[in-house]
Design a protein around this motif. Structure first.
Motif, PDB file in Angstrom:
ATOM      1  N   ILE A  28       0.989  -1.102   0.207  1.00  0.00           N
ATOM      2  CA  ILE A  28      -0.130   0.137   0.020  1.00  0.00           C
ATOM      3  C   ILE A  28       0.683   1.356  -0.049  1.00  0.00           C
ATOM      4  O   ILE A  28       1.794   1.198   0.909  1.00  0.00           O
ATOM      5  N   ALA A  82      -4.391  -6.726   2.216  1.00  0.00           N
ATOM      6  CA  ALA A  82      -4.359  -5.514   1.633  1.00  0.00           C
ATOM      7  C   ALA A  82      -5.518  -4.385   1.717  1.00  0.00           C
ATOM      8  O   ALA A  82      -5.423  -3.281   2.070  1.00  0.00           O
ATOM      9  N   ASP A 102      -3.995   0.659  -2.770  1.00  0.00           N
ATOM     10  CA  ASP A 102      -3.357  -0.496  -2.843  1.00  0.00           C
ATOM     11  C   ASP A 102      -2.701  -1.092  -4.165  1.00  0.00           C
ATOM     12  O   ASP A 102      -3.248  -0.792  -5.270  1.00  0.00           O
TER      13      ASP A 102
END
Length: 187
Positions: A28, A82, A102
């Motif tokens: 991220i 994520a 992401d």
């Protein structure tokens, strides 16, 4: 929805130094005020890692925080986490100026492992990798051959290299060629 597939689908080249894809990893990009306590708190909560200083990484296993620039960190989590991690960041930083994206499927993670892994990377990256200047805990955003990359050392004989998925084959092949050429004997 289709199943996620890693960029190199598990490619590996073995020899004195092994070059292999690490598989899917959650990544991220988080841009914002790196001095903000709320940003620190959410990053630490998600990864269990201390917030890194400039040019450093705090990581253990698949979780980590990488200092990318004065207003950016890369948050590393297991791939399956994520989406939830981005939601946690969004909730914690609501109302602030930040960006959390992401980028897991846009990146590849390649490991270079072995006794002269440092030399393999030193031959293709314009960074002083002498042990006195780069070791575990250090993190650099640079190039591998002609492509943007970032890297760190999870241990003394391993480099982890992140690059864009679109150039993963090239980066992998460059690292394999550097490994096959053997050590130079500089370090």
């Amino acid at each position: 929805m289709s199943d996620a597939v890693s960029a190199l689908q598990g490619r590996m080249a073995t020899g004195e130094v092994t070059v292999r894809e690490a598989g899917l990893r959650g990544m991220i990009t988080l841009r914002g005020d790196l001095a903000d306590p709320a940003l620190h708190a959410v990053c630490t909560a998600i990864t269990g890692q201390a917030f890194p200083a400039k040019g450093k990484i705090s990581a253990e296993g698949e979780a980590g925080l990488c200092w990318m620039s004065p207003d950016e960190v890369l948050v590393l989590v297991p791939y399956a986490q994520a989406t939830d991690a981005v939601a946690q960041i969004d909730a914690a930083l609501k109302g602030q100026h930040y960006l959390a994206q992401d980028v897991s499927d846009a990146r590849a993670l390649i490991l270079v492992e072995g006794a002269f892994a440092r030399e393999v990377l030193a031959k293709v990256a314009p960074v002083d990798l002498h042990p006195a200047h780069f070791g575990t805990g250090d993190f650099r955003r640079s190039r591998v051959a002609q492509v943007p990359a970032a890297f760190w050392m999870p241990d003394t004989d391993t480099f982890a290299v992140i690059c864009f998925r679109s150039v993963a084959d090239y980066a992998f092949d460059v690292l394999v060629a550097s490994a096959k050429a053997g050590p130079v004997g500089v370090f």
